[in-house]
Each structure stands twice: as C-alpha cells, then as structure tokens.
Design a protein around this motif. Sequence first.
Motif, mmCIF file in Angstrom:
data_model
loop_
_atom_site.group_PDB
_atom_site.id
_atom_site.type_symbol
_atom_site.label_atom_id
_atom_site.label_comp_id
_atom_site.label_asym_id
_atom_site.label_seq_id
_atom_site.Cartn_x
_atom_site.Cartn_y
_atom_site.Cartn_z
ATOM 1 N N ALA A 238 0.921 -1.285 0.163
ATOM 2 C CA ALA A 238 -0.006 -0.051 -0.077
ATOM 3 C C ALA A 238 0.995 1.296 0.150
ATOM 4 O O ALA A 238 2.066 1.253 0.311
ATOM 5 C CB ALA A 238 -0.782 -0.098 1.246
ATOM 6 N N GLY A 239 0.181 2.438 -0.146
ATOM 7 C CA GLY A 239 1.138 3.523 -0.116
ATOM 8 C C GLY A 239 0.508 4.640 0.461
ATOM 9 O O GLY A 239 -0.712 4.752 0.802
ATOM 10 N N MET A 240 1.439 5.487 0.784
ATOM 11 C CA MET A 240 0.796 6.974 1.521
ATOM 12 C C MET A 240 1.093 8.028 0.705
ATOM 13 O O MET A 240 2.277 8.143 0.232
ATOM 14 C CB MET A 240 1.722 7.114 2.952
ATOM 15 C CG MET A 240 0.876 8.185 3.628
ATOM 16 S SD MET A 240 1.508 8.215 5.423
ATOM 17 C CE MET A 240 0.526 6.808 6.188
ATOM 18 N N TYR A 241 0.212 8.960 0.465
ATOM 19 C CA TYR A 241 0.321 9.848 -0.576
ATOM 20 C C TYR A 241 -0.420 11.279 -0.421
ATOM 21 O O TYR A 241 -1.032 11.407 0.828
ATOM 22 C CB TYR A 241 -0.405 9.435 -2.056
ATOM 23 C CG TYR A 241 -1.893 9.342 -1.967
ATOM 24 C CD1 TYR A 241 -2.356 10.486 -2.688
ATOM 25 C CD2 TYR A 241 -2.496 8.626 -1.196
ATOM 26 C CE1 TYR A 241 -3.813 10.477 -2.807
ATOM 27 C CE2 TYR A 241 -3.978 8.697 -1.248
ATOM 28 C CZ TYR A 241 -4.534 9.548 -1.942
ATOM 29 O OH TYR A 241 -5.984 9.735 -1.944
ATOM 30 N N MET B 195 -4.302 2.927 -0.477
ATOM 31 C CA MET B 195 -3.649 4.188 -0.522
ATOM 32 C C MET B 195 -4.355 5.013 0.625
ATOM 33 O O MET B 195 -5.511 4.935 0.804
ATOM 34 C CB MET B 195 -4.001 4.891 -2.017
ATOM 35 C CG MET B 195 -3.333 4.169 -3.068
ATOM 36 S SD MET B 195 -1.547 4.226 -3.062
ATOM 37 C CE MET B 195 -0.923 5.589 -2.956
ATOM 38 N N PHE B 196 -3.325 5.696 1.266
ATOM 39 C CA PHE B 196 -3.510 6.312 2.609
ATOM 40 C C PHE B 196 -3.301 7.762 2.413
ATOM 41 O O PHE B 196 -2.202 8.044 2.026
ATOM 42 C CB PHE B 196 -3.184 5.720 3.818
ATOM 43 C CG PHE B 196 -3.498 4.525 3.928
ATOM 44 C CD1 PHE B 196 -4.970 4.025 4.271
ATOM 45 C CD2 PHE B 196 -2.662 3.337 3.790
ATOM 46 C CE1 PHE B 196 -5.226 2.697 4.651
ATOM 47 C CE2 PHE B 196 -3.167 1.951 3.663
ATOM 48 C CZ PHE B 196 -4.462 1.555 4.415
ATOM 49 N N THR B 197 -4.007 8.842 2.727
ATOM 50 C CA THR B 197 -3.452 10.082 2.650
ATOM 51 C C THR B 197 -2.686 10.235 4.046
ATOM 52 O O THR B 197 -2.772 9.485 5.131
ATOM 53 C CB THR B 197 -4.450 11.054 2.783
ATOM 54 O OG1 THR B 197 -5.372 11.161 3.798
ATOM 55 C CG2 THR B 197 -5.402 11.019 1.389
ATOM 56 N N ASP C 269 -3.221 12.205 6.380
ATOM 57 C CA ASP C 269 -4.353 12.135 7.707
ATOM 58 C C ASP C 269 -5.130 11.150 8.055
ATOM 59 O O ASP C 269 -5.621 10.947 9.007
ATOM 60 C CB ASP C 269 -5.330 13.221 7.186
ATOM 61 C CG ASP C 269 -4.684 14.765 6.977
ATOM 62 O OD1 ASP C 269 -3.816 15.101 7.578
ATOM 63 O OD2 ASP C 269 -5.002 15.438 5.933
ATOM 64 N N GLU C 270 -4.708 9.994 7.179
ATOM 65 C CA GLU C 270 -5.371 8.664 7.589
ATOM 66 C C GLU C 270 -4.616 7.903 8.412
ATOM 67 O O GLU C 270 -4.144 6.439 8.268
ATOM 68 C CB GLU C 270 -5.876 7.799 6.225
ATOM 69 C CG GLU C 270 -6.833 8.794 5.469
ATOM 70 C CD GLU C 270 -7.315 8.165 4.231
ATOM 71 O OE1 GLU C 270 -8.450 8.084 4.305
ATOM 72 O OE2 GLU C 270 -6.422 7.738 3.572
ATOM 73 N N LEU C 271 -4.079 8.117 9.567
ATOM 74 C CA LEU C 271 -3.144 7.689 10.319
ATOM 75 C C LEU C 271 -3.844 6.254 11.230
ATOM 76 O O LEU C 271 -3.176 5.509 11.103
ATOM 77 C CB LEU C 271 -2.512 8.538 11.743
ATOM 78 C CG LEU C 271 -1.793 7.699 12.602
ATOM 79 C CD1 LEU C 271 -0.276 7.438 11.915
ATOM 80 C CD2 LEU C 271 -1.336 8.659 13.734
ATOM 81 N N ARG C 272 -5.140 6.500 11.458
ATOM 82 C CA ARG C 272 -5.809 5.334 12.081
ATOM 83 C C ARG C 272 -5.905 4.202 11.031
ATOM 84 O O ARG C 272 -5.482 3.129 11.328
ATOM 85 C CB ARG C 272 -7.242 5.821 12.487
ATOM 86 C CG ARG C 272 -7.761 4.563 13.226
ATOM 87 C CD ARG C 272 -9.273 5.220 13.639
ATOM 88 N NE ARG C 272 -9.274 6.251 14.305
ATOM 89 C CZ ARG C 272 -9.361 6.480 15.797
ATOM 90 N NH1 ARG C 272 -9.313 5.252 16.453
ATOM 91 N NH2 ARG C 272 -9.444 7.576 16.461
#
Length: 300
Positions: free
Chosen positions: A146-149, A172-174, A176-179
């Motif tokens: 998965a990626g953080m973007y 994919m996670f922004t 701000d989507e820490l949880r």
Amino acid sequence: MPPASLFSPRHWPSWIGLGVVRLIAKLPYRALIALGRGLGVLTARLPGARRRVAQRNLAVCFPDMPDTERMRLLQRNLADLGLMLVEFAFAWFGSVRAIARVPCAVEGLEHLERCRAQGRGVLLVGAHFSHLELCARLVSQRIRIAGMYRVMDDPVFERAVLRARLGYAEAMFTKDELRASVKYLRRGGTLWYAPDQDMRGKDTVFAPFFGVNASTLTATHHLARLSGAAVIPFFHKRESHGGYAIRLEAPLADFPSADVTADTARVNACIERMVHEAPAQYLWVHKRFKTRPPGEPSPY
C-alpha cells in the motif's frame, strides 16, 4: 463515470493534459526514456525558482564539493526532471505487460518475508527520487504493498491517478489517515512511505539531514510504535545502462525507541545514504529546509 462537475470548462485543460500523459504512457520503455532525456535537455536549461532552490540545497548539503562539480550535479539533476515526467506517466498508466518488461533487479526480499512470517506489518521507508512512483509499481509486481500519498490539487488528475494507483497497490492512504494506516499495518500489511519533505505541521521535529537541522515528519516513529511494524529502508535508483535497482535492507534494530527525535534522525540518516547512492536523481527542487529553528534565517 466522473462527476459532472469535472466536465466544466475550467477543467478542460486538465483533461487535455491527462490525455497527453496517457499517450506518453503507451510508448515502449526505450522510447519513453529517450523522450525523457530529450525533455531533460530543456528542463536543465530553464531558469526559475526551482533551479535556484536546487542550487541552494546542493550548496547546503555538499558545502565541501568543488563549485564546478556541484554545478555539474545541478545540471544532471535538472535534466533528470525530464525523466521524472515520463516515468510518472508510465508508472500511473503503463500497461501491466509493459511494466513487466522493464529491467528491474530487486534485492533483500528475504527481510520482508521474514517479517511476514512473524506476522508483522512492514513500513517501507523510501525517499522522493524522480523514479519513486515507477519503482513502487515495479516492486508491487513482487509484493503486495500500500502507499501513503499527498492529495493532488487538481481534482481531474487526483481522481485519475488515485484510480490508477489502486490498480496495482493494495490500498492508498493520505497523510491524515493515520488510524487506517495503523490498522493496515497491524493486519500484516506492507506500507510504502517517504518522510523526507518539509510539510510544516505539529508532528515534526528538527533532525539532522546532511548535517543541517531539517524539519522532519515523526510519522515513521509513530506508525511503528502504534502498529508494531518493522521499519525497512527501501533503496531504489535508475541504472546508467537502463532499468532500475531496488534494495530492501534489514529492519532497523530497536526501532522505535522512546526518543522520537533520535528515531527521526536515524530515518534521515538512512535517506542520506539513499541520496549518496544516486544524488542526481533526488528531488532537490523541493525546499527541504524552508522551516527553520527560531531565529535561524531561511537558506532560500
């Protein structure tokens, strides 16, 4: 279908640009690289703010490098931006068959497999190189990641690129989507993340980068602490003869510690080593040192 609002006249230039990007992605890899090198001739000559930023970054990070050598590095780095443009297009919209033909050597997968056998999630810590998106897609052929973007400002490109990324990434996670990121890692997922940009926020500390205090995101420490994930440095570079070399190192030992600043400094040290392996391919046009400690002037 895209929402009707995206078809308003103000978005037409974005649709045209997206069409050009998709056409570029259909080129054979060798033709794509030739186009990128041709564009690099232009990007290396263009004056402007980004050129000045790259020049200042190189002066700050390599103060002992002779001026002539540093200027050659600057020219190579600016030329590399042409390759970055076509590599991003290819990473997003290149076909599965075309991506599979790209020469790519991957080392160190045994470190990842060992963590997975233990039921641990893995945080792949990379950096902002011109080919980061393409190397993420190349490694996704071998492992599920998965990626953080960062969300794009243009809604047309944001929608198209996110859909493209979800075609080869597990999620994919922004930022701000820490949880959600922590939950994914706790389930044993592998998350790619690059913490080497100055993002100005409360979750940062000053940590050395090339001997200079740089405002650095502490998310690597917090993600590892909250999820129990292993942190594996993710190296990648474009080879001079063509193709890419990807290397996964052993997980950082005793990470995270109780000291968030020390952990962040360790991550910066890893990224420094990555940069030393391919300095012309790093994204020097980013203002890495724009946030300064109180009373310290900006280098820009």
